[in-house]
Design an enzyme around this catalytic site. Structure first.
Site, mmCIF file in Angstrom:
data_model
loop_
_atom_site.group_PDB
_atom_site.id
_atom_site.type_symbol
_atom_site.label_atom_id
_atom_site.label_comp_id
_atom_site.label_asym_id
_atom_site.label_seq_id
_atom_site.Cartn_x
_atom_site.Cartn_y
_atom_site.Cartn_z
ATOM 1 N N LYS A 70 -7.694 -16.049 -3.125
ATOM 2 C CA LYS A 70 -7.015 -17.068 -3.030
ATOM 3 C C LYS A 70 -7.634 -18.334 -2.223
ATOM 4 O O LYS A 70 -7.491 -19.446 -2.560
ATOM 5 C CB LYS A 70 -5.649 -16.835 -2.352
ATOM 6 C CG LYS A 70 -4.836 -16.318 -3.262
ATOM 7 C CD LYS A 70 -3.324 -15.895 -2.324
ATOM 8 C CE LYS A 70 -2.394 -14.878 -3.290
ATOM 9 N NZ LYS A 70 -1.143 -15.075 -2.993
ATOM 10 N N ASN A 91 -2.627 -20.608 -5.121
ATOM 11 C CA ASN A 91 -2.638 -19.241 -6.166
ATOM 12 C C ASN A 91 -2.244 -19.719 -7.523
ATOM 13 O O ASN A 91 -2.130 -18.819 -8.581
ATOM 14 C CB ASN A 91 -1.290 -18.714 -5.672
ATOM 15 C CG ASN A 91 0.025 -19.293 -6.068
ATOM 16 O OD1 ASN A 91 0.219 -20.742 -5.918
ATOM 17 N ND2 ASN A 91 0.929 -18.597 -6.418
ATOM 18 N N ASN A 154 4.605 -7.964 15.072
ATOM 19 C CA ASN A 154 3.525 -7.067 14.579
ATOM 20 C C ASN A 154 3.456 -5.752 15.088
ATOM 21 O O ASN A 154 3.463 -5.648 16.533
ATOM 22 C CB ASN A 154 2.309 -7.771 14.442
ATOM 23 C CG ASN A 154 1.376 -7.177 13.279
ATOM 24 O OD1 ASN A 154 1.938 -6.699 12.281
ATOM 25 N ND2 ASN A 154 0.061 -6.761 13.760
ATOM 26 N N ILE A 225 9.350 -9.032 1.110
ATOM 27 C CA ILE A 225 8.395 -9.536 0.013
ATOM 28 C C ILE A 225 8.053 -8.422 -0.724
ATOM 29 O O ILE A 225 7.399 -8.579 -1.817
ATOM 30 C CB ILE A 225 7.359 -10.247 0.503
ATOM 31 C CG1 ILE A 225 6.270 -9.553 1.388
ATOM 32 C CG2 ILE A 225 7.846 -11.513 1.505
ATOM 33 C CD1 ILE A 225 5.049 -9.976 1.595
HETATM 34 P P1 ATR Z 1 -1.487 -8.464 3.631
HETATM 35 O O1 ATR Z 1 -2.696 -9.198 3.171
HETATM 36 O O2 ATR Z 1 -0.762 -7.609 2.529
HETATM 37 O O3 ATR Z 1 -0.558 -8.812 4.566
HETATM 38 P P2 ATR Z 1 -2.834 -7.010 5.756
HETATM 39 O O4 ATR Z 1 -3.656 -8.118 6.108
HETATM 40 O O5 ATR Z 1 -3.595 -5.661 5.848
HETATM 41 O O6 ATR Z 1 -2.388 -7.173 4.255
HETATM 42 O O7 ATR Z 1 -1.645 -6.677 6.770
HETATM 43 C C1 ATR Z 1 -0.727 -5.634 6.596
HETATM 44 C C2 ATR Z 1 0.294 -5.910 7.583
HETATM 45 O O8 ATR Z 1 1.278 -4.654 7.442
HETATM 46 C C3 ATR Z 1 -0.046 -5.961 8.865
HETATM 47 O O9 ATR Z 1 0.902 -6.674 9.650
HETATM 48 C C4 ATR Z 1 0.013 -4.320 9.483
HETATM 49 O O10 ATR Z 1 0.135 -4.395 10.954
HETATM 50 P P3 ATR Z 1 -1.124 -3.981 11.789
HETATM 51 O O11 ATR Z 1 -1.947 -5.508 12.083
HETATM 52 O O12 ATR Z 1 -0.671 -3.600 13.019
HETATM 53 O O13 ATR Z 1 -2.007 -3.324 10.782
HETATM 54 C C5 ATR Z 1 1.402 -4.145 8.772
HETATM 55 N N1 ATR Z 1 1.503 -2.503 8.492
HETATM 56 C C6 ATR Z 1 0.877 -1.834 7.543
HETATM 57 N N2 ATR Z 1 1.259 -0.617 7.857
HETATM 58 C C7 ATR Z 1 2.260 -0.740 8.785
HETATM 59 C C8 ATR Z 1 3.213 0.324 9.334
HETATM 60 N N3 ATR Z 1 3.028 1.582 8.906
HETATM 61 N N4 ATR Z 1 4.030 -0.102 10.385
HETATM 62 C C9 ATR Z 1 3.900 -1.125 10.750
HETATM 63 N N5 ATR Z 1 3.204 -2.225 10.294
HETATM 64 C C10 ATR Z 1 2.501 -1.952 9.229
#
Ligand code: ATR
Length: 287
Positions: A70, A91, A154, A225
């Site tokens: 993107k 996008n 987060n 989402i």
């Molecule tokens: P995307 O581009 O899909 O947003 P990403 O940049 O890897 O993917 O971000 C994933 C998000 O989901 C992050 O906010 C992540 O939290 P962390 O920054 O703490 O990693 C969150 N996430 C993923 N698995 C999680 C879980 N089991 N519990 C809570 N938050 C989670």
């Protein structure tokens, strides 16, 4: 029917398998009798520039771009719409007379859905769960909108702080509200709208939720989402606890309908008819 006058539309990304975009766009071409066919292409990282050359040579009419391209795709565009420029992500590309112009319909789609569901949206306090790539786009568009307040929570608090700091920089130009990193679940009670942008709840981890539903304001509207599964655990628990909910598929559909509006100038009436048909079909398939 596909014939020699059919125009090609494409989704590029990696991975694209499982994307619902071909289903959405080909439905629209068929029901609107538009001469288009939409295909999804997995593009390897070192092949993006060749893919661009190929699509130009084939006179592709419209392109959707998904993860991870993107931002990178922007270097290949002749023009970028100001909102997409601000969000740093494209996008949707409109290809006309050999020129490519980039847009971002993800954010506009989300705002359109929120405004359709939520009366007085501009007075609401919005909590975004997550601080990754998806959260960045969503917080970016919310920061451009008139709302009462935005909080970012987060699992890893530092990323929420980083994102709120990054967005507050651009926000200071408008100065409608503060974007606050939320460190305690106790603060969740203050928010009227909660949007899950994390991957939690997505297959295969369908039994997880990003937050305890009981920590939210009982009147909060809960949006997810994630659209696979249609009814995530978060949405299920929210419904059981009496919350109004917004499903992930609605936001996916909306960004696609806005892309079609840019490519083929569909009227609001046609958009609305397709939205209803696609929602009904999706719900029937995902019961
Ligand atoms: P995307 O581009 O899909 O947003 P990403 O940049 O890897 O993917 O971000 C994933 C998000 O989901 C992050 O906010 C992540 O939290 P962390 O920054 O703490 O990693 C969150 N996430 C993923 N698995 C999680 C879980 N089991 N519990 C809570 N938050 C989670």
């Amino acid at each position: 029917m596909i014939d020699s006058s059919t125009n090609l539309y494409a989704l590029i990304g990696n991975p694209v398998s499982g994307s619902k975009s071909p289903w959405i766009h080909n439905h629209i071409f068929e029901t609107c009798h538009l001469p288009g066919a939409y295909l999804a292409f997995d593009i390897e990282k070192d092949q993006l520039s060749q893919a661009v050359v190929g699509m130009k040579a084939l006179n592709v009419k419209g392109i959707n771009v998904t993860i991870p391209y993107k931002t990178e795709i922007m270097t290949f565009l002749d023009e970028v719409d100001p909102l997409a420029e601000k969000l740093g992500a494209v996008n949707t590309i409109v290809c006309k007379d050999g020129k490519w112009k980039g847009f971002n319909t993800d954010g506009l789609g989300l705002i359109a859905v929120l405004k359709r569901h939520i009366a007085d949206f501009e007075e609401k306090k919005v909590l975004v769960l997550g601080a990754g790539g998806a959260a960045r786009g969503i917080c970016g568009i919310l920061a451009e909108s008139k709302i009462a307040e935005m909080g970012i929570w987060n699992r890893t608090p530092e990323r929420a702080i980083q994102l709120s700091e990054a967005l507050n920089l651009s926000k200071s130009e408008n100065g409608h509200f503060d974007i606050t990193p939320v460190s305690s679940v106790k603060a969740f009670i203050n928010y009227d709208v909660v949007i899950n942008t994390t991957s939690v709840g997505m297959a295969p981890d369908i039994e997880q939720t990003p937050v305890e539903i009981t920590s939210l304001n009982p009147d909060a509207i809960v949006c997810d989402i994630v659209y696979k599964p249609h009814k995530t655990k978060l949405i299920s628990e929210a419904l059981s606890n009496g919350h109004n909910v917004i499903y992930g598929i609605e936001m996916l559909l909306e960004q696609a309908l806005l892309a079609q509006k840019l490519w083929n100038g569909l009227t609001d009436e046609v958009i609305s008819k397709n939205r209803n048909e696609l929602m009904t079909e999706f719900e029937a398939l995902n019961k």
